[in-house]
Design an enzyme around this catalytic site. Structure first.
Site, PDB file in Angstrom:
ATOM      1  CE  LYS A  12       0.956   1.520   4.287  1.00 13.68           C
ATOM      2  NZ  LYS A  12       1.843   2.598   4.519  1.00 13.68           N
ATOM      3  CG  ASP A 142      -0.403   0.037   7.797  1.00 15.82           C
ATOM      4  OD1 ASP A 142      -1.169   0.999   8.022  1.00 15.82           O
ATOM      5  OD2 ASP A 142       0.816   0.165   7.595  1.00 15.82           O
TER       6      ASP A 142
HETATM    7  P1  ATP Z   1       4.231  -0.293   7.623  1.00 20.02           P
HETATM    8  O1  ATP Z   1       4.092   0.478   6.324  1.00 20.02           O
HETATM    9  O2  ATP Z   1       3.020  -1.127   7.964  1.00 20.02           O
HETATM   10  O3  ATP Z   1       4.730   0.561   8.772  1.00 20.02           O
HETATM   11  P2  ATP Z   1       6.734  -1.217   6.661  1.00 20.02           P
HETATM   12  O4  ATP Z   1       6.523  -1.427   5.196  1.00 20.02           O
HETATM   13  O5  ATP Z   1       7.358   0.092   7.034  1.00 20.02           O
HETATM   14  O6  ATP Z   1       5.361  -1.392   7.397  1.00 20.02           O
HETATM   15  P3  ATP Z   1       7.697  -3.879   7.068  1.00 20.02           P
HETATM   16  O7  ATP Z   1       8.161  -4.278   5.695  1.00 20.02           O
HETATM   17  O8  ATP Z   1       6.447  -4.469   7.558  1.00 20.02           O
HETATM   18  O9  ATP Z   1       7.651  -2.301   7.229  1.00 20.02           O
HETATM   19  O10 ATP Z   1       8.921  -4.175   8.060  1.00 20.02           O
HETATM   20  C1  ATP Z   1       8.998  -3.600   9.357  1.00 20.02           C
HETATM   21  C2  ATP Z   1       9.768  -4.571  10.248  1.00 20.02           C
HETATM   22  O11 ATP Z   1       8.951  -5.697  10.476  1.00 20.02           O
HETATM   23  C3  ATP Z   1      11.046  -5.054   9.632  1.00 20.02           C
HETATM   24  O12 ATP Z   1      12.100  -4.568  10.404  1.00 20.02           O
HETATM   25  C4  ATP Z   1      10.976  -6.564   9.659  1.00 20.02           C
HETATM   26  O13 ATP Z   1      12.089  -7.134  10.312  1.00 20.02           O
HETATM   27  C5  ATP Z   1       9.727  -6.902  10.462  1.00 20.02           C
HETATM   28  N1  ATP Z   1       8.864  -7.935   9.833  1.00 20.02           N
HETATM   29  C6  ATP Z   1       8.176  -8.863  10.494  1.00 20.02           C
HETATM   30  N2  ATP Z   1       7.487  -9.656   9.655  1.00 20.02           N
HETATM   31  C7  ATP Z   1       7.733  -9.217   8.412  1.00 20.02           C
HETATM   32  C8  ATP Z   1       7.287  -9.631   7.116  1.00 20.02           C
HETATM   33  N3  ATP Z   1       6.470 -10.684   6.935  1.00 20.02           N
HETATM   34  N4  ATP Z   1       7.709  -8.922   6.056  1.00 20.02           N
HETATM   35  C9  ATP Z   1       8.524  -7.856   6.235  1.00 20.02           C
HETATM   36  N5  ATP Z   1       8.989  -7.436   7.429  1.00 20.02           N
HETATM   37  C10 ATP Z   1       8.594  -8.091   8.526  1.00 20.02           C
END
Ligand code: ATP
Length: 291
Positions: A12, A142
């Site tokens: 997203k 989210d």
């Molecule tokens: P959001 O936009 O919801 O804040 P994000 O895109 O910034 O999320 P993610 O890719 O979800 O961030 O990663 C955030 C942290 O979550 C990472 O440091 C990672 O180690 C951990 N994590 C746990 N599970 C997952 C997963 N299935 N995929 C990616 N990261 C994950």
């Protein structure tokens, strides 16, 4: 052969992200215009026999930067649903990762949402999407949106969702620099009294009228005030995105991903090429939107 289900978990972007308050438990109250884009992880779920009917979840991935332990959101989603529904069988989760990690693109949340929907099918649980959304908010703000999909206004801590039916035709280019942004740091350093709040109502109105030019002029994310201050490269990427033809550009979530909005796929693909030439170290990808 063991039963298997494959589900896509879409990334997203936030076309508008406003923080309108804070609860006593530290949660922030949001008003965010969320949009799924055609960039996805693939989640394969396989039912497994258990010897002792204990909780059995195994996890693998083609990506070496996601945790493969109990901290993975996909693991947490499987555990939550197994305990909630008293599932006695085991499950193996394989994540084919295409969404950049820690990017502000809800990569973990969408994997959790995909596990919910996939396990619902695999084990014939019969939950409605509303039920899954209610459970999903326990894993992250989210997750309910990732279960609903498409375009929506998210309010509260992310659990109040209003679908938005009409969208202008648009295409996205994302640019994810290799900067590690801590979402916790961003929220802790947000000074709500000092930020310019996006006009969410006007963004929604422009979207309903399919007025892309007006909508792109209104894009806004209060979290930029913290992340850009710390990482000026994000401002530079936003400016370059406009130079290569974007109608508007914004940081997604708490960053560091920057996206540009284009009115044709041809323009988006041309911009993707120019951005890749200029920033070989940055993950650049053109994508359509999911309606
Ligand atoms: P959001 O936009 O919801 O804040 P994000 O895109 O910034 O999320 P993610 O890719 O979800 O961030 O990663 C955030 C942290 O979550 C990472 O440091 C990672 O180690 C951990 N994590 C746990 N599970 C997952 C997963 N299935 N995929 C990616 N990261 C994950």
């Amino acid at each position: 052969m063991d039963a298997k289900v494959t589900v896509k978990g879409y990334a997203k972007i936030n076309l508008g992200l406003d923080v309108v308050g804070k609860l006593e438990n530290g949660y922030h109250l949001l008003r965010s215009v969320m949009q799924q884009i055609d960039l996805y992880d693939t989640i394969e779920l396989t039912e497994e026999e258990t010897m002792d009917h204990g909780l059995q979840i195994t996890l693998t991935s083609d990506c070496d930067t996601v945790p493969l332990d109990q901290s993975n959101l996909a693991y947490k989603a499987a555990k939550l649903l197994m305990e909630h529904d008293g599932i006695k069988e085991g499950v193996h989760i394989h994540i084919i990762k295409r969404i950049p990690v820690a990017a502000g693109l809800a990569g973990g949340s969408t994997d959790a949402a995909a596990v919910f929907m996939g396990m619902n099918e695999l084990f014939g649980l019969g939950h409605s999407k509303d039920e899954l959304r209610e459970l999903g908010v326990k894993l992250g703000a989210d997750v309910p949106f990732c279960i609903m999909g498409g375009t929506a206004l998210a309010e509260g801590i992310g659990e109040k969702l209003t679908p938005i039916g009409t969208m202008p035709e648009m295409y996205i280019v994302i640019a994810k620099p290799s900067i590690g942004v801590s979402t916790k740091y961003v929220y802790e350093n947000l000074r709500l009294e000092q930020v310019t709040h996006p006009d969410t109502e006007q963004i929604l109105d422009a979207m309903r009228r399919k007025d892309l030019a007006e909508m792109t002029g209104l894009l806004g994310n209060v979290l930029e005030s913290v992340t850009i201050e710390k990482y000026p490269l994000i401002r530079e990427l936003k400016e370059v995105m406009l130079d290569v033809g974007a109608a508007g550009s914004l940081m997604s979530g708490s960053g560091p991903t920057v996206f540009g909005v284009f009115d044709t796929m041809e323009k988006a693909v041309a911009a993707e090429k120019r951005m890749r030439q200029k920033y070989p170290q940055v993950f650049i990808q053109a994508a359509g939107i999911i309606c």
